[in-house]
Motif scaffolding. Structure first.
Motif, PDB file in Angstrom:
ATOM      1  N   ASP A   1       0.825  -1.209   0.000  1.00 14.74           N
ATOM      2  CA  ASP A   1       0.000   0.000   0.000  1.00 14.74           C
ATOM      3  C   ASP A   1       0.861   1.262   0.000  1.00 14.74           C
ATOM      4  O   ASP A   1       2.053   1.215   0.278  1.00 14.74           O
ATOM      5  CB  ASP A   1      -0.909   0.033   1.231  1.00 14.74           C
ATOM      6  N   THR A   2       0.215   2.391  -0.310  1.00 15.99           N
ATOM      7  CA  THR A   2       0.860   3.700  -0.283  1.00 15.99           C
ATOM      8  C   THR A   2       0.064   4.600   0.647  1.00 15.99           C
ATOM      9  O   THR A   2      -1.166   4.582   0.628  1.00 15.99           O
ATOM     10  CB  THR A   2       0.896   4.318  -1.695  1.00 15.99           C
ATOM     11  N   LEU A   3       0.764   5.397   1.459  1.00 16.74           N
ATOM     12  CA  LEU A   3       0.125   6.320   2.392  1.00 16.74           C
ATOM     13  C   LEU A   3       0.657   7.722   2.142  1.00 16.74           C
ATOM     14  O   LEU A   3       1.862   7.933   2.095  1.00 16.74           O
ATOM     15  CB  LEU A   3       0.434   5.920   3.838  1.00 16.74           C
ATOM     16  N   TYR A   4      -0.264   8.683   1.966  1.00 19.37           N
ATOM     17  CA  TYR A   4       0.095  10.092   1.852  1.00 19.37           C
ATOM     18  C   TYR A   4      -0.356  10.800   3.122  1.00 19.37           C
ATOM     19  O   TYR A   4      -1.501  10.646   3.550  1.00 19.37           O
ATOM     20  CB  TYR A   4      -0.583  10.738   0.643  1.00 19.37           C
ATOM     21  N   VAL A   5       0.539  11.586   3.698  1.00 18.69           N
ATOM     22  CA  VAL A   5       0.245  12.341   4.918  1.00 18.69           C
ATOM     23  C   VAL A   5       0.241  13.821   4.564  1.00 18.69           C
ATOM     24  O   VAL A   5       1.224  14.361   4.061  1.00 18.69           O
ATOM     25  CB  VAL A   5       1.281  12.052   6.021  1.00 18.69           C
ATOM     26  N   ALA A   6      -0.889  14.492   4.844  1.00 17.74           N
ATOM     27  CA  ALA A   6      -1.060  15.912   4.528  1.00 17.74           C
ATOM     28  C   ALA A   6      -0.211  16.773   5.458  1.00 17.74           C
ATOM     29  O   ALA A   6       0.141  16.360   6.565  1.00 17.74           O
ATOM     30  CB  ALA A   6      -2.534  16.300   4.666  1.00 17.74           C
ATOM     31  N   PRO A   7       0.126  17.994   5.024  1.00 23.24           N
ATOM     32  CA  PRO A   7       0.871  18.912   5.880  1.00 23.24           C
ATOM     33  C   PRO A   7       0.142  19.152   7.204  1.00 23.24           C
ATOM     34  O   PRO A   7      -1.080  19.182   7.255  1.00 23.24           O
ATOM     35  CB  PRO A   7       0.916  20.201   5.051  1.00 23.24           C
ATOM     36  N   GLY A   8       0.930  19.309   8.252  1.00 26.58           N
ATOM     37  CA  GLY A   8       0.380  19.578   9.575  1.00 26.58           C
ATOM     38  C   GLY A   8       1.265  19.008  10.651  1.00 26.58           C
ATOM     39  O   GLY A   8       2.281  18.369  10.373  1.00 26.58           O
TER      40      GLY A   8
END
Length: 103
Positions: A41-48
């Protein structure tokens, strides 16, 4: 192989498969836990700022798993680009306390 998303205004009760606030997870802990992503799987983490202690709760055997801090917010509509920061510190720790060395 699925793409998942984490953003500060998400919810860990979501499925994590949409980049919108109504579809993304809120915590990296949820994403990397037993009920989160898995091998391939691939995980993207948004800015913050993510105030949590992260432990990986899955094994990735035979497939590469990707975790990206998307500081440019390319995968998140309505999210301002910025730092992706994971910290175990309490709320007094902020982005303003990040040290940027001079060139």
């Amino acid at each position: 192989m699925t793409i998942y998303y984490v953003r500060n205004d998400g919810n860990d009760a979501n499925f994590g498969t949409s980049s919108s606030a109504s579809g993304a997870w809120k915590t990296i802990t949820k994403a990397l836990g037993v009920a989160g992503i898995s091998g391939g799987d691939t995980l993207y983490v948004a800015p913050g700022v993510y105030r949590e202690t992260v432990e990986v709760g899955f094994a990735s055997t035979g497939s590469t798993t990707y975790v990206y801090g998307d500081n440019r917010a390319l995968n998140f509509a309505g999210v301002t680009p910025g730092i992706v920061r994971v910290t175990a510190y309490s709320s007094y720790d902020s982005l303003s306390s990040v040290f940027y060395p001079s060139a």
